[in-house]
Scaffold this motif. Sequence first.
Motif, PDB file in Angstrom:
ATOM      1  N   ALA A 138       0.824  -1.206   0.000  1.00  0.00           N
ATOM      2  CA  ALA A 138       0.000   0.000   0.000  1.00  0.00           C
ATOM      3  C   ALA A 138       0.863   1.263   0.000  1.00  0.00           C
ATOM      4  N   GLN A 139       1.960   1.246   0.756  1.00  0.00           N
ATOM      5  CA  GLN A 139       2.840   2.405   0.823  1.00  0.00           C
ATOM      6  C   GLN A 139       3.543   2.647  -0.504  1.00  0.00           C
ATOM      7  N   ARG A 140       4.005   1.604  -1.158  1.00  0.00           N
ATOM      8  CA  ARG A 140       4.796   1.749  -2.378  1.00  0.00           C
ATOM      9  C   ARG A 140       3.948   1.926  -3.629  1.00  0.00           C
ATOM     10  N   CYS A 141       2.757   1.338  -3.613  1.00  0.00           N
ATOM     11  CA  CYS A 141       1.966   1.320  -4.836  1.00  0.00           C
ATOM     12  C   CYS A 141       0.725   2.202  -4.767  1.00  0.00           C
ATOM     13  N   GLY A 142       0.377   2.701  -3.586  1.00  0.00           N
ATOM     14  CA  GLY A 142      -0.756   3.596  -3.457  1.00  0.00           C
ATOM     15  C   GLY A 142      -2.098   2.942  -3.678  1.00  0.00           C
ATOM     16  N   LYS A 143      -2.192   1.638  -3.464  1.00  0.00           N
ATOM     17  CA  LYS A 143      -3.460   0.914  -3.578  1.00  0.00           C
ATOM     18  C   LYS A 143      -3.406  -0.291  -2.650  1.00  0.00           C
ATOM     19  N   PRO A 144      -4.573  -0.783  -2.252  1.00  0.00           N
ATOM     20  CA  PRO A 144      -4.586  -1.871  -1.267  1.00  0.00           C
ATOM     21  C   PRO A 144      -4.415  -3.242  -1.897  1.00  0.00           C
TER      22      PRO A 144
END
Length: 259
Positions: A63-69
């Motif tokens: 989530a932190q690196r890709c901006g999605k869950p």
Amino acid sequence: MRGLALIVLVACGHGDPPITPPPVVVPRDAGVDTMAAVGGEGCDEPCLFLRDTPLDHLAETFAQRCGKPLVPNNKDCSLLDYERNCIYAAHGMRFRKAKWAAYATRPWYHLRPEFRNKELSQLERDNVHELRLRAHTCRANDVHVSTADYARIQGWFVGYGKGLPALPTVTLSGEDRVEPKELGHTLGTLALRLEKDTWMAYHDPEHAVVAALGGAKLRDVIVDLTPKATCDDDTCLGPYVHFVFDARDALVALVLTDH
């Protein structure tokens, strides 16, 4: 019912485009770095983050690196095997099983025939070990080897202990058909041992076995013979032996694999 929540995760994004992930720093002891772009690729293949992220932190890191869950998938035990083998694939391991050939189509995969397990970092070994345990637990909750099949396999090991294992006419090492005598020689060097907690489960027969036996009704039992007393569970996997029985309970095929 499954008694364990699995941590097999797949990406799903809605609406906002993903942010550009930061570069991943792979530990020096992780071997040759075949994953220079693991950050970007990992947003499409979350298992790649397991090279530098503990399994239990995968969702948070993704989530932190890709901006999605990430959304957990609790229905397919084989996805745990995929996650585990993905770690090896990131190092360029050569896979003999046809079902793992899909790795070769990934843009991040670079074949390295010289790869050895010792190149894995300790974190990667920990992730491999945990995924292996979760896969075994997952399957144990879904399938059970009958007492009769366990007795048949136990009987084979009695013969193996005396140096005279019963070998069927269909014998494979990995995906390759080999002569029973050749497989027997290989088995004789492995010091296989059936222990009380040896894991085994029903498995789909290998394609090569089905082809060789011409559509017969088959029952495949895969047995994990990793030597628990002498092998570091974090770094050593296999061998695995598939015992294939026909409708009359005769042993008609043996398949030896190491992964």
